[in-house]
Design an enzyme around this catalytic site. Structure first.
Site, PDB file in Angstrom:
ATOM      1  N   HIS A  50      -8.827  24.375 -43.474  1.00  0.00           N
ATOM      2  CA  HIS A  50      -8.712  23.489 -42.310  1.00  0.00           C
ATOM      3  C   HIS A  50      -9.600  22.261 -42.504  1.00  0.00           C
ATOM      4  CE1 HIS A  50      -6.561  26.582 -40.075  1.00  0.00           C
ATOM      5  NE2 HIS A  50      -6.452  25.772 -39.040  1.00  0.00           N
TER       6      HIS A  50
ATOM      7  N   LYS B 156      -4.219  36.721 -36.111  1.00  0.00           N
ATOM      8  CA  LYS B 156      -4.505  37.950 -35.360  1.00  0.00           C
ATOM      9  C   LYS B 156      -5.687  37.725 -34.433  1.00  0.00           C
ATOM     10  CE  LYS B 156      -7.745  40.323 -38.452  1.00  0.00           C
ATOM     11  NZ  LYS B 156      -8.955  40.650 -37.670  1.00  0.00           N
TER      12      LYS B 156
END
Lengths: 286, 194
Positions: free
Chosen positions: B38, B103
């Site tokens: 990222h 998740k």
């Protein structure tokens, strides 16, 4: 005599089994949990978990991509002659296992983030040796993932509050942890000693099969009381809601200083991988 | 609870329709990015020749193995998404992905950003790495492998019916994790009174 090559091969097999096969006691608890759920979403989570266990076994693939840090607990007799051989073989086996199984290279320098890509590093591997009576040794391999380890905690509780305070802390913590440690989890709780001993006992508690309670009945009752309460929280598999939040609570304890009540929690994901190697005084491995 | 078989690039219209509790099986291009990736993508602004419009962003650090120069996916379940919570709004401002797969869910910053950019967050079962590897199919490309290493690199996969993925944060501000959190908080308060 303990053959060096055979020892390395056996350690690699232990790590391979650890990464790929889930112990039967864990799978059995997961199947029970699947049958208990009624909601579509938790049911689907357990189905994916059980399908994954079968697929990993059939195709020889690691159950989870986080193959963990390879943690070793060795219990060796005072008269066991091969501790030195094991000590030398473990890092060699880890490096080979990383390439062959393969395992994800998971050890990075804590400050620079540099990854040596062999699952080794400064003060690694993580090996704890406990000396006991006898002439044989048992090696437990516990590949420990990061997501669940991140939910570990240590509380120095007020002694007069004791178990009541411990239970409150655990419940608050599991509610806060929600889906992060990949529930349904196994909770290893260590009580007593000092901060360090409590943490070590909590991690060691994870080595106990899920169908065994603490041999002390009073402690076993505490394990059950916490487990029932944790499951009433309703976090459910993967934190998506459901009836099973934890598969087991394992407590290990030792004496404490009267002024302290050290309580440690180590959380293990549903993928509670474990492998055991036994070596006798003649170097025979099972 | 509706079941969808989606293919990338995913349409804006379908994303608008998706509701918490819906199930998706995804085919097409999915790429991995964890914390480091990222940061790297935000720093560089793009990967030349790799258009992320309509694709699936997967929070995952896989186990990969190279055989005769070809990469194979060994195990590739999701990582904890919450670590990307503070990075995701800037990421979605910059890159036009339509699905975030992970998740454990994400927080209010991401939920707001999903609304702003019409994106949904879907959950795959944590730890189900072998099952995920099967659904993710083939490796199309890898970026930043040298710089970031295997778990943190950007792996691009050609997925086939990857799932079941559960819509847990939709593009209208509804989060299943918030629902569960309210319930578990109530249960906690009750349990502590007993």
């Amino acid at each position: 005599m303990l053959d060096e090559k055979m020892l390395i091969a056996r350690l690699i097999k232990g790590m391979r089994d650890g990464a790929i096969e889930l112990p039967a006691d864990v799978t059995s608890k997961l199947k029970d949990a699947y049958s208990k759920e009624t909601g579509d979403i938790p049911k689907m989570q357990f189905k994916a978990i059980l399908d994954n266990i079968k697929l990993a076994h059939d195709e020889g693939l690691p159950l989870c991509q986080d193959t963990g840090i390879q943690v070793f607990f060795i219990k060796a007799g005072y008269d066991f002659p091969y501790l030195n051989d094991i000590h030398k073989a473990i890092p060699v086996a880890i490096e080979k296992a990383t390439m062959e199984i393969p395992l994800r290279p998971n050890t990075v320098d804590p400050f620079t983030g540099k990854n040596p890509k062999n699952n080794l590093g400064h003060n690694m591997p993580a090996v704890t040796v406990e000396l006991v009576e006898g002439d044989s040794a048992t090696i437990h391999i516990l590949p420990k993932g990061g997501g669940s380890e991140n939910m570990s905690a240590l509380w120095m509780l007020t002694p007069t509050q004791g178990f009541k305070s411990l239970k409150k802390k655990v419940l608050e913590h599991i509610q806060f942890a929600a889906g992060k440690p990949c529930p349904p989890t196994i909770l290893g709780i260590g009580v007593g000693g000092g901060a360090d001993m409590a943490m070590k006992l909590a991690k060691k508690a994870l080595l106990r099969p899920l169908d065994c309670t603490n041999s002390n009945e009073e402690i076993a009752a505490m394990e059950k009381e916490i487990l029932d309460a944790v499951n009433e929280l309703g976090v459910g598999p993967m934190g998506l809601g459901g009836k099973t939040t934890a598969l087991a609570v394992n407590i290990e304890y030792t004496s404490r200083h009267p002024a302290t009540f050290p309580t440690a929690l180590v959380v293990q994901c549903w993928c509670n991988r474990r492998a055991i190697i036994k070596i006798d005084k003649n170097g025979v491995m099972t | 609870m509706t079941e969808y078989f989606l293919k990338t690039p995913i349409d804006e219209e379908i994303i608008t329709k998706l509701k918490v509790g819906d199930i998706i099986y995804l085919s097409g291009t999915v790429f991995t990015a964890r914390d480091e990736a990222h940061m790297e993508l935000l720093k560089h602004g793009d990967i030349p020749g790799f258009d992320m419009t309509g694709l699936g962003l997967y929070h995952c650090g896989p186990v990969m193995q190279q055989e005769n120069g070809k990469w194979n996916i060994i195990s590739a379940g999701p990582t904890t998404s919450f670590r990307m919570e503070t990075l995701e709004p800037a990421f979605l401002d910059k890159f036009k992905v339509k699905l975030i797969i992970g998740k454990g869910g994400m927080g209010p910053l991401t939920l707001e950003s999903l609304k702003k950019h019409n994106v949904v967050y879907v959950s795959f079962t944590g730890g189900a790495g072998a099952l995920a590897a099967k659904g993710l199919g083939k490796v199309k490309a890898v970026y930043y492998l040298e710089e970031l290493g295997m778990p943190e690199a950007v792996w691009v996969f050609e997925a086939k019916d990857f799932g079941p993925l559960i819509v847990s944060m939709d593009s209208k501000g509804h989060s299943l994790y918030d629902d569960v959190n309210s319930k578990t908080r109530e249960n906690l308060e009750r349990l502590l009174k007993e």
